[in-house]
Design a protein around this motif. Structure first.
Motif, PDB file in Angstrom:
ATOM      1  N   LEU A  65     -32.675 -77.173  93.698  1.00  0.00           N
ATOM      2  CA  LEU A  65     -31.646 -76.848  94.690  1.00  0.00           C
ATOM      3  C   LEU A  65     -30.396 -77.686  94.462  1.00  0.00           C
ATOM      4  O   LEU A  65     -29.268 -77.192  94.597  1.00  0.00           O
ATOM      5  N   GLY A  66     -30.583 -78.965  94.111  1.00  0.00           N
ATOM      6  CA  GLY A  66     -29.431 -79.811  93.796  1.00  0.00           C
ATOM      7  C   GLY A  66     -28.723 -79.342  92.542  1.00  0.00           C
ATOM      8  O   GLY A  66     -27.483 -79.296  92.486  1.00  0.00           O
ATOM      9  N   LEU A  67     -29.493 -78.989  91.512  1.00  0.00           N
ATOM     10  CA  LEU A  67     -28.902 -78.464  90.289  1.00  0.00           C
ATOM     11  C   LEU A  67     -28.130 -77.182  90.569  1.00  0.00           C
ATOM     12  O   LEU A  67     -27.018 -76.976  90.049  1.00  0.00           O
ATOM     13  N   THR A  68     -28.694 -76.326  91.409  1.00  0.00           N
ATOM     14  CA  THR A  68     -28.036 -75.066  91.750  1.00  0.00           C
ATOM     15  C   THR A  68     -26.695 -75.308  92.420  1.00  0.00           C
ATOM     16  O   THR A  68     -25.675 -74.706  92.057  1.00  0.00           O
ATOM     17  N   ARG A  69     -26.666 -76.199  93.398  1.00  0.00           N
ATOM     18  CA  ARG A  69     -25.407 -76.490  94.091  1.00  0.00           C
ATOM     19  C   ARG A  69     -24.368 -77.064  93.137  1.00  0.00           C
ATOM     20  O   ARG A  69     -23.201 -76.658  93.135  1.00  0.00           O
ATOM     21  N   HIS A  70     -24.784 -78.029  92.332  1.00  0.00           N
ATOM     22  CA  HIS A  70     -23.826 -78.708  91.464  1.00  0.00           C
ATOM     23  C   HIS A  70     -23.306 -77.768  90.380  1.00  0.00           C
ATOM     24  O   HIS A  70     -22.098 -77.724  90.102  1.00  0.00           O
ATOM     25  N   GLY A 100     -17.557 -64.197  82.793  1.00  0.00           N
ATOM     26  CA  GLY A 100     -18.298 -64.606  83.988  1.00  0.00           C
ATOM     27  C   GLY A 100     -19.773 -64.299  83.847  1.00  0.00           C
ATOM     28  O   GLY A 100     -20.223 -63.786  82.811  1.00  0.00           O
ATOM     29  N   GLY A 101     -20.531 -64.626  84.872  1.00  0.00           N
ATOM     30  CA  GLY A 101     -21.964 -64.369  84.805  1.00  0.00           C
ATOM     31  C   GLY A 101     -22.662 -64.789  86.080  1.00  0.00           C
ATOM     32  O   GLY A 101     -22.029 -65.194  87.068  1.00  0.00           O
ATOM     33  N   ALA A 102     -23.979 -64.675  86.057  1.00  0.00           N
ATOM     34  CA  ALA A 102     -24.804 -65.028  87.212  1.00  0.00           C
ATOM     35  C   ALA A 102     -26.076 -65.699  86.735  1.00  0.00           C
ATOM     36  O   ALA A 102     -26.704 -65.261  85.771  1.00  0.00           O
ATOM     37  N   VAL A 103     -26.437 -66.765  87.426  1.00  0.00           N
ATOM     38  CA  VAL A 103     -27.665 -67.514  87.149  1.00  0.00           C
ATOM     39  C   VAL A 103     -28.503 -67.532  88.416  1.00  0.00           C
ATOM     40  O   VAL A 103     -27.985 -67.803  89.507  1.00  0.00           O
ATOM     41  N   VAL A 104     -29.790 -67.244  88.276  1.00  0.00           N
ATOM     42  CA  VAL A 104     -30.730 -67.424  89.380  1.00  0.00           C
ATOM     43  C   VAL A 104     -31.912 -68.223  88.851  1.00  0.00           C
ATOM     44  O   VAL A 104     -32.502 -67.872  87.824  1.00  0.00           O
ATOM     45  N   THR A 105     -32.249 -69.305  89.536  1.00  0.00           N
ATOM     46  CA  THR A 105     -33.405 -70.114  89.174  1.00  0.00           C
ATOM     47  C   THR A 105     -34.469 -69.965  90.255  1.00  0.00           C
ATOM     48  O   THR A 105     -34.166 -70.026  91.450  1.00  0.00           O
ATOM     49  N   VAL A 146     -31.997 -65.749  84.255  1.00  0.00           N
ATOM     50  CA  VAL A 146     -32.981 -65.916  85.317  1.00  0.00           C
ATOM     51  C   VAL A 146     -34.026 -66.921  84.834  1.00  0.00           C
ATOM     52  O   VAL A 146     -34.792 -66.646  83.905  1.00  0.00           O
ATOM     53  N   ASN A 147     -34.036 -68.086  85.441  1.00  0.00           N
ATOM     54  CA  ASN A 147     -34.982 -69.146  85.103  1.00  0.00           C
ATOM     55  C   ASN A 147     -36.247 -68.981  85.939  1.00  0.00           C
ATOM     56  O   ASN A 147     -36.281 -69.347  87.114  1.00  0.00           O
ATOM     57  N   VAL A 148     -37.281 -68.412  85.324  1.00  0.00           N
ATOM     58  CA  VAL A 148     -38.544 -68.202  86.032  1.00  0.00           C
ATOM     59  C   VAL A 148     -39.608 -69.193  85.567  1.00  0.00           C
ATOM     60  O   VAL A 148     -40.464 -69.614  86.355  1.00  0.00           O
ATOM     61  N   ALA A 149     -39.576 -69.586  84.299  1.00  0.00           N
ATOM     62  CA  ALA A 149     -40.626 -70.450  83.746  1.00  0.00           C
ATOM     63  C   ALA A 149     -40.834 -71.687  84.610  1.00  0.00           C
ATOM     64  O   ALA A 149     -39.880 -72.350  85.023  1.00  0.00           O
ATOM     65  N   PHE A 200     -31.811 -76.703  83.563  1.00  0.00           N
ATOM     66  CA  PHE A 200     -30.569 -77.361  83.162  1.00  0.00           C
ATOM     67  C   PHE A 200     -30.210 -77.030  81.722  1.00  0.00           C
ATOM     68  O   PHE A 200     -29.067 -76.686  81.407  1.00  0.00           O
ATOM     69  N   TYR A 201     -31.206 -77.119  80.828  1.00  0.00           N
ATOM     70  CA  TYR A 201     -30.941 -76.792  79.423  1.00  0.00           C
ATOM     71  C   TYR A 201     -30.461 -75.351  79.277  1.00  0.00           C
ATOM     72  O   TYR A 201     -29.551 -75.069  78.491  1.00  0.00           O
ATOM     73  N   LEU A 202     -31.087 -74.443  80.015  1.00  0.00           N
ATOM     74  CA  LEU A 202     -30.719 -73.027  79.905  1.00  0.00           C
ATOM     75  C   LEU A 202     -29.314 -72.782  80.434  1.00  0.00           C
ATOM     76  O   LEU A 202     -28.513 -72.054  79.805  1.00  0.00           O
ATOM     77  N   ILE A 203     -28.996 -73.350  81.582  1.00  0.00           N
ATOM     78  CA  ILE A 203     -27.652 -73.171  82.144  1.00  0.00           C
ATOM     79  C   ILE A 203     -26.609 -73.724  81.184  1.00  0.00           C
ATOM     80  O   ILE A 203     -25.577 -73.094  80.913  1.00  0.00           O
ATOM     81  N   GLN A 204     -26.870 -74.897  80.655  1.00  0.00           N
ATOM     82  CA  GLN A 204     -25.944 -75.528  79.714  1.00  0.00           C
ATOM     83  C   GLN A 204     -25.766 -74.663  78.472  1.00  0.00           C
ATOM     84  O   GLN A 204     -24.659 -74.530  77.939  1.00  0.00           O
TER      85      GLN A 204
END
Length: 261
Positions: free
Chosen positions: A161-166, A131-136, A85-88, A116-120
């Motif tokens: 939003l663009g990062l989320t879609r991609h 598997g997993g789940a990401v929410v920004t 969960v990216n809150v920062a 982006f760094y966190l997802i990567q």
């Protein structure tokens, strides 16, 4: 039915702040083990409380190397990573003309590069976990503009939003879902400290629900998007703003008045 997060490991950035702290507490109540990232060491201690299953790390999320190392430590200590969960985030009240390049870079790094760094960093661990789940956490500013911050914040939160879609598209075959939430007027401690009484009273008049929302009201949709109940949701965003997006856009007089003091 309440989401069951038993056995799951979640990383929450901005864990010392209002939304991050509320999210961590909610995830723990539903059985998850949580790792909190923030630059505020004292705030992390308070957020973790006496929960022995919660670990904390003082991390600058705009530092890609520090992020990678911190995520590796979480997997080593807790055995897996299932949720991010990216809150920062944060912004500065600047007009275009008054925004130095360094301020632009700093705000974009915090709100867009850091997720982006966190997802990567977590994607390999999530693959190993099956598997997993990401929410920004983006912002209503991604659909309108920011009342409290400048173009750097609006642009970065739109970029989320663009990062989320991609990311959702690329990671779907790994069973990693990626979504975003867009909070509107949320009364966090940080918000309470920086607004004046006029704004505190004016915002509820613009919101159809007639009030500021709480961090807990953002944490609940985050939990949903990370749970099996949202197993079919990826690449999407959920607005949490008390209905503000329906209308009442920021008026120009208010926008510029907040930048002239």
């Amino acid at each position: 039915m309440a989401p069951d997060m038993g056995g799951k490991v979640a990383i929450v950035t901005g864990g010392a702040g209002g939304i991050g702290r509320a999210t961590a507490a909610l995830f723990r109540r539903h059985g998850a083990r949580v790792a909190l990232f923030d630059r505020d060491e004292a705030g992390l201690v308070t957020a973790a409380g006496s929960d022995a299953d919660t670990i904390t790390a003082v991390v600058d999320v705009t530092d890609a190397s520090a992020v990678a190392a911190a995520c590796a430590r979480v997997e080593e200590r807790l055995g897996r990573i299932d949720i991010l969960v990216n809150v920062a985030g944060g912004g500065l009240p600047r007009t275009l003309d008054a925004t130095p390049p360094a301020d632009w870079d700093r705000i974009v790094a915090l709100n867009l590069s850091a997720p982006f760094y966190l997802i990567q960093a977590v994607a390999p661990a999530m693959r190993r976990a099956g598997g997993g789940a990401v929410v920004t956490v983006s912002s209503l500013a991604a659909l309108q503009i920011s009342l409290n911050n400048g173009a750097s914040y609006t642009s970065a939160k739109s970029g989320v939003l663009g990062l989320t879609r991609h990311a959702a598209f690329e990671l779907a075959r790994d069973r990693i879902r990626v979504n975003a939430v867009l909070p509107g007027p949320i009364m966090t401690p940080q918000m309470d400290a920086k607004i004046d009484d006029a704004t505190r009273e004016a915002i509820p008049r613009k919101v159809p629900l007639g009030r500021w929302l709480t961090p807990e009201e953002v944490a609940a949709p985050i939990l949903f998007l990370c749970s099996d109940a949202a197993s079919g949701c990826t690449g999407t965003h959920l607005v949490v703003d008390g209905g503000l997006h329906i209308g009442s856009p920021t008026d120009a007089a208010t926008y510029f008045a907040r930048r002239e003091d």
